[in-house]
Design a protein around this motif. Sequence first.
Motif, PDB file in Angstrom:
ATOM      1  N   HIS A 222      54.164  32.175  43.029  1.00 36.87           N
ATOM      2  CA  HIS A 222      55.435  32.263  43.470  1.00 36.87           C
ATOM      3  C   HIS A 222      55.636  33.168  44.913  1.00 36.87           C
ATOM      4  CE1 HIS A 222      58.237  31.097  39.503  1.00 36.87           C
ATOM      5  NE2 HIS A 222      57.089  32.282  39.214  1.00 36.87           N
ATOM      6  N   THR A 223      54.237  33.613  45.281  1.00 36.32           N
ATOM      7  CA  THR A 223      54.107  34.857  46.826  1.00 36.32           C
ATOM      8  C   THR A 223      52.940  33.688  47.894  1.00 36.32           C
ATOM      9  OG1 THR A 223      52.512  35.627  46.483  1.00 36.32           O
ATOM     10  CG2 THR A 223      54.546  36.992  45.385  1.00 36.32           C
ATOM     11  N   GLU A 224      53.352  34.128  48.861  1.00 34.10           N
ATOM     12  CA  GLU A 224      52.158  33.321  49.131  1.00 34.10           C
ATOM     13  C   GLU A 224      50.660  34.578  49.704  1.00 34.10           C
ATOM     14  OE1 GLU A 224      54.788  32.186  52.809  1.00 34.10           O
ATOM     15  OE2 GLU A 224      55.422  30.855  51.733  1.00 34.10           O
ATOM     16  N   LYS A 225      50.726  35.013  48.824  1.00 36.09           N
ATOM     17  CA  LYS A 225      49.618  36.085  49.577  1.00 36.09           C
ATOM     18  C   LYS A 225      48.221  35.343  49.480  1.00 36.09           C
ATOM     19  CE  LYS A 225      52.072  40.134  47.524  1.00 36.09           C
ATOM     20  NZ  LYS A 225      52.020  41.332  46.544  1.00 36.09           N
ATOM     21  N   SER A 226      47.499  35.840  50.358  1.00 38.99           N
ATOM     22  CA  SER A 226      45.590  35.241  50.450  1.00 38.99           C
ATOM     23  C   SER A 226      45.695  35.285  48.584  1.00 38.99           C
ATOM     24  CB  SER A 226      45.199  35.345  51.076  1.00 38.99           C
ATOM     25  OG  SER A 226      44.500  37.175  50.968  1.00 38.99           O
ATOM     26  N   ILE A 227      44.295  34.441  48.149  1.00 37.06           N
ATOM     27  CA  ILE A 227      43.816  34.796  47.576  1.00 37.06           C
ATOM     28  C   ILE A 227      42.862  36.199  47.027  1.00 37.06           C
ATOM     29  CG2 ILE A 227      41.716  33.913  45.816  1.00 37.06           C
ATOM     30  CD1 ILE A 227      43.174  31.609  46.763  1.00 37.06           C
ATOM     31  N   THR A 228      42.309  36.536  48.054  1.00 38.93           N
ATOM     32  CA  THR A 228      41.388  37.611  48.300  1.00 38.93           C
ATOM     33  C   THR A 228      42.995  38.656  48.168  1.00 38.93           C
ATOM     34  OG1 THR A 228      40.082  37.256  49.966  1.00 38.93           O
ATOM     35  CG2 THR A 228      40.554  39.535  49.934  1.00 38.93           C
ATOM     36  N   GLU A 229      43.931  38.999  48.089  1.00 37.39           N
ATOM     37  CA  GLU A 229      44.669  40.049  48.166  1.00 37.39           C
ATOM     38  C   GLU A 229      45.708  39.980  46.891  1.00 37.39           C
ATOM     39  OE1 GLU A 229      47.582  40.692  52.640  1.00 37.39           O
ATOM     40  OE2 GLU A 229      47.684  38.481  51.419  1.00 37.39           O
ATOM     41  N   ILE A 230      45.443  38.751  46.557  1.00 34.57           N
ATOM     42  CA  ILE A 230      45.701  38.641  44.544  1.00 34.57           C
ATOM     43  C   ILE A 230      44.680  39.515  44.177  1.00 34.57           C
ATOM     44  CG2 ILE A 230      46.200  37.114  43.307  1.00 34.57           C
ATOM     45  CD1 ILE A 230      47.593  35.053  45.210  1.00 34.57           C
ATOM     46  N   MET A 231      43.328  39.188  44.398  1.00 35.51           N
ATOM     47  CA  MET A 231      42.587  39.458  43.704  1.00 35.51           C
ATOM     48  C   MET A 231      42.847  40.995  43.898  1.00 35.51           C
ATOM     49  SD  MET A 231      38.506  39.568  45.026  1.00 35.51           S
ATOM     50  CE  MET A 231      38.836  40.867  45.799  1.00 35.51           C
ATOM     51  N   GLN A 232      42.802  41.574  44.915  1.00 36.30           N
ATOM     52  CA  GLN A 232      42.759  42.628  44.405  1.00 36.30           C
ATOM     53  C   GLN A 232      43.620  43.785  43.825  1.00 36.30           C
ATOM     54  OE1 GLN A 232      42.115  43.679  49.320  1.00 36.30           O
ATOM     55  NE2 GLN A 232      39.874  43.198  48.716  1.00 36.30           N
ATOM     56  N   GLU A 233      45.213  42.912  44.339  1.00 39.43           N
ATOM     57  CA  GLU A 233      46.094  43.664  43.891  1.00 39.43           C
ATOM     58  C   GLU A 233      45.620  43.721  42.111  1.00 39.43           C
ATOM     59  OE1 GLU A 233      50.811  42.282  43.359  1.00 39.43           O
ATOM     60  OE2 GLU A 233      49.483  41.977  45.525  1.00 39.43           O
ATOM     61  N   CYS A 234      44.943  42.869  41.154  1.00 39.50           N
ATOM     62  CA  CYS A 234      45.160  42.588  39.754  1.00 39.50           C
ATOM     63  C   CYS A 234      44.757  43.453  39.533  1.00 39.50           C
ATOM     64  CB  CYS A 234      45.126  41.020  39.745  1.00 39.50           C
ATOM     65  SG  CYS A 234      46.440  40.396  39.999  1.00 39.50           S
ATOM     66  N   GLY A 235      43.715  44.343  40.193  1.00 41.53           N
ATOM     67  CA  GLY A 235      42.508  45.241  40.121  1.00 41.53           C
ATOM     68  C   GLY A 235      41.048  44.650  39.828  1.00 41.53           C
TER      69      GLY A 235
END
Length: 265
Positions: A222-235
Amino acid sequence: MNAIFQAHVSPVYIRKCNVLYNYPSTFHKNIELLYVTKGALEYTINEELVRIEEGDICFAFPYAIHSSRYQETEFTLVSFDPSLCVPFATILLNQTPRDPRLKKENIPDIVPRLLHRACQIQGACDKNVSATVLGYLTAVMGECLPALELVPIEEIKANTVQEILIYCAEHYRDQISLKRIAEDLHISPNHISSIFSQKLKISLRDYINNMRISDATQLLTHTEKSITEIMQECGFVNQSTFNKTFLEICGVTPREFRNRQAKEE
């Protein structure tokens, strides 16, 4: 008890149902309500069995542990993120009903009509969250909250299992550890380990990773965030661990998952 955190529940879900399936002990950040339109059903909330008669509504507030067994009856199931219900968000996130059941005679006459209309509109909108539906749900809560005896969450002492699960739900994006949980909650590390192994039937590490990956699947979809951004956001602290864990749980890499979701859309 084998409680499962659902980080991936939809922001708004409304459906008319005629079967309540077997669900293990589950908790999530959404408000959930069951409005029985024919027959009766039984629902377990925080280890208390609640019988909901025709015309009654039962509420499961955020992080309440609830479960059900297979039952054939007619009801409307509503689940929504309390932060979307702006006028009442603070109340919904910081208070809880002493009794989760609202009897038919205490429900304003307009509430069934509001739920019926919200169900009609949301069904037509499918995956999209309609502002009109949010308006109807806000009206439902505005009508029902005065009839519920609400108390601060702190007044309802959670059992140890729920206390640990709520802590994990609030901190799974951080660098969480057994030692940190034990120190913050003043619970023996051995007792926490025992709860995960004997009651939850899963290790702390796997439990946290499942929450993180569940969160990641929603961000990838549901977002266009990069995989790296998602990795960091999820911990997760590095890409290789994220990719390996995602593959173990979902069977594909994060990039493959995103590409597959895009094709399905």
